[in-house]
Design an enzyme around this catalytic site. Structure first.
Site, PDB file in Angstrom:
ATOM      1  N   GLY A   1       0.815  -1.212   0.000  1.00 43.17           N
ATOM      2  CA  GLY A   1       0.000   0.000   0.000  1.00 43.17           C
ATOM      3  C   GLY A   1       0.844   1.255   0.000  1.00 43.17           C
ATOM      4  O   GLY A   1       2.081   1.215  -0.034  1.00 43.17           O
TER       5      GLY A   1
ATOM      6  N   TYR B   1     -16.275   1.071   9.736  1.00 41.38           N
ATOM      7  CA  TYR B   1     -14.810   1.102   9.676  1.00 41.38           C
ATOM      8  C   TYR B   1     -14.240   1.769  10.923  1.00 41.38           C
ATOM      9  O   TYR B   1     -13.257   1.298  11.510  1.00 41.38           O
ATOM     10  CB  TYR B   1     -14.370   1.846   8.422  1.00 41.38           C
ATOM     11  CG  TYR B   1     -12.880   2.008   8.278  1.00 41.38           C
ATOM     12  CD1 TYR B   1     -12.086   0.947   7.869  1.00 41.38           C
ATOM     13  CD2 TYR B   1     -12.262   3.238   8.540  1.00 41.38           C
ATOM     14  CE1 TYR B   1     -10.709   1.094   7.723  1.00 41.38           C
ATOM     15  CE2 TYR B   1     -10.893   3.392   8.397  1.00 41.38           C
ATOM     16  CZ  TYR B   1     -10.125   2.327   7.995  1.00 41.38           C
ATOM     17  OH  TYR B   1      -8.756   2.474   7.859  1.00 41.38           O
TER      18      TYR B   1
ATOM     19  N   HIS C   1      -9.695   7.678  -1.562  1.00 41.54           N
ATOM     20  CA  HIS C   1      -9.875   8.826  -0.691  1.00 41.54           C
ATOM     21  C   HIS C   1      -9.870  10.119  -1.505  1.00 41.54           C
ATOM     22  O   HIS C   1      -9.742  10.108  -2.728  1.00 41.54           O
ATOM     23  CB  HIS C   1      -8.790   8.848   0.382  1.00 41.54           C
ATOM     24  CG  HIS C   1      -8.956   7.775   1.411  1.00 41.54           C
ATOM     25  ND1 HIS C   1      -8.098   6.704   1.538  1.00 41.54           N
ATOM     26  CD2 HIS C   1      -9.899   7.599   2.368  1.00 41.54           C
ATOM     27  CE1 HIS C   1      -8.497   5.917   2.530  1.00 41.54           C
ATOM     28  NE2 HIS C   1      -9.585   6.430   3.047  1.00 41.54           N
TER      29      HIS C   1
ATOM     30  N   LYS D   1      -9.429  12.526 -11.429  1.00 44.04           N
ATOM     31  CA  LYS D   1     -10.507  13.197 -12.162  1.00 44.04           C
ATOM     32  C   LYS D   1      -9.990  14.396 -12.949  1.00 44.04           C
ATOM     33  O   LYS D   1     -10.348  14.600 -14.113  1.00 44.04           O
ATOM     34  CB  LYS D   1     -11.614  13.635 -11.202  1.00 44.04           C
ATOM     35  CG  LYS D   1     -12.486  12.490 -10.704  1.00 44.04           C
ATOM     36  CD  LYS D   1     -13.622  13.009  -9.837  1.00 44.04           C
ATOM     37  CE  LYS D   1     -14.552  11.872  -9.414  1.00 44.04           C
ATOM     38  NZ  LYS D   1     -15.699  12.359  -8.611  1.00 44.04           N
TER      39      LYS D   1
ATOM     40  N   TRP E   1     -17.747  15.783  -5.489  1.00 41.49           N
ATOM     41  CA  TRP E   1     -18.841  15.649  -4.531  1.00 41.49           C
ATOM     42  C   TRP E   1     -18.906  16.832  -3.568  1.00 41.49           C
ATOM     43  O   TRP E   1     -17.885  17.387  -3.159  1.00 41.49           O
ATOM     44  CB  TRP E   1     -18.661  14.376  -3.714  1.00 41.49           C
ATOM     45  CG  TRP E   1     -19.083  13.129  -4.440  1.00 41.49           C
ATOM     46  CD1 TRP E   1     -19.111  12.937  -5.791  1.00 41.49           C
ATOM     47  CD2 TRP E   1     -19.523  11.915  -3.849  1.00 41.49           C
ATOM     48  NE1 TRP E   1     -19.550  11.677  -6.078  1.00 41.49           N
ATOM     49  CE2 TRP E   1     -19.815  11.018  -4.908  1.00 41.49           C
ATOM     50  CE3 TRP E   1     -19.699  11.480  -2.541  1.00 41.49           C
ATOM     51  CZ2 TRP E   1     -20.282   9.721  -4.682  1.00 41.49           C
ATOM     52  CZ3 TRP E   1     -20.163  10.190  -2.309  1.00 41.49           C
ATOM     53  CH2 TRP E   1     -20.455   9.324  -3.370  1.00 41.49           C
TER      54      TRP E   1
END
Length: 306
Positions: free
Chosen positions: A10, A128, A171, A179, A193
């Site tokens: 990761g 979570y 995230h 984007k 968003w």
């Protein structure tokens, strides 16, 4: 000293590789830590002197809302197997990573470590968040019953090279980078968003890796310790900064029908600063974003999530 890092493929795992090249890095391709037998095999194979526990099932707002049970159950399984395996194999020290989402939705600001269990977390990712809270409780329980030197570290919003750039399961920062980059390539507009007003703190991945290594040597406490950069930026500021770095001049539209998430959750990092980490040691958001965007452009489309 043999340092084993779970979640080694990761973003933070890769950050560790750059500052601890002789570490042992394992991922889900090596062991399925949801299974007790795999966790025990991991310890048997590597016999570490200390463990940095990064492995987790993670995602953004959409993923956390859509897969509540999965996020809770799989993270509890992973954490339980890693900690119990460390106990059985008498690993001298384990540092596990939490998240600022463990903090109550209604809390006093800045967020201090003593407030973690003072109320329910924000509804948008409560499953979570509770799984991460239980990682703190498990660590304290093993310490109190068996004397295990298990510590927990609370970062805030992390970003950097090797992040997950999936449009739905990533995230904030990696989603915006992808984007805007793809909108520039396609001469298109960008839709993000919310309204851009929520405030967030951001910590560069390599900074967190350095802090964790410091804490492995300097911190022995039973309570969590905040480790993040406490400078706040609005989501809109972040988007505009990324657009500037990527030289995107198109339109950024805000979809106010989508959830905003928690408005702000500033944290108190005075404890980690008292142990020797300096505020000036944090990478500035601009510099960190420039490094992350440069890596993304160089690696695209061979990046996680694309």
């Amino acid at each position: 000293m043999k340092t084993l890092v779970t979640g080694g493929s990761g973003m933070i795992g890769h950050a560790f590789r750059s500052i601890l090249p002789d570490g042992i890095y394992v991922s889900s391709k090596d062991y399925d830590l949801r299974k007790p037998e795999d966790a025990l095999k991991m310890y048997k194979d590597h016999k570490p002197d200390r463990v940095v526990h990064l492995a987790a099932k993670v995602g953004g707002v959409a993923a956390n809302s859509n897969y509540l049970a999965d996020f809770y159950t799989e993270n509890v399984q992973i954490n339980t197997n890693v900690l119990h395996g460390a106990f059985i194999n008498e690993v001298p020290k384990v540092a596990s990573i939490l998240s600022t989402c463990v903090y109550p939705d209604k809390a006093s600001y800045p967020l201090t470590e003593s407030q973690i269990h003072n109320g329910p977390p924000h509804y948008s990712n409560y499953a979570y968040a509770h799984a991460k809270r239980m990682l703190d409780i498990q660590s304290q329980a093993y310490r109190d019953q068996y004397g295990c030197n298990f510590i927990t570290v609370v970062p805030n919003n992390l970003y950097g090279p090797h992040d997950n750039f999936h449009l739905e399961d990533s995230h904030l920062i990696p989603a915006i980078i992808r984007k805007i980059y793809e909108a520039k390539q396609n001469d298109d507009s960008v839709t993000l968003w919310g309204d851009g007003s929520p405030l967030r703190e951001f910590t560069y991945s390599e900074d967190l890796a350095k802090i964790i290594l410091m804490l492995l040597g300097e911190y022995e406490g039973r309570h969590p310790i905040n480790a993040g950069n406490t400078a706040e930026y609005s989501v809109k500021e972040v988007a505009l900064m990324i657009a500037d770095i990527l030289q995107y001049t198109g339109n950024i539209n805000w979809d106010t029908t989508k959830p905003l998430g928690q408005f702000r959750k500033p944290s108190d990092n005075s404890k980690v600063v008292s142990l020797g980490w300096k505020t000036s040691d944090y990478t500035s958001l601009r510099n960190g974003l420039e490094a992350t965007c440069a890596w993304f452009v160089e690696q695209y489309p061979q990046v996680r999530g694309v």
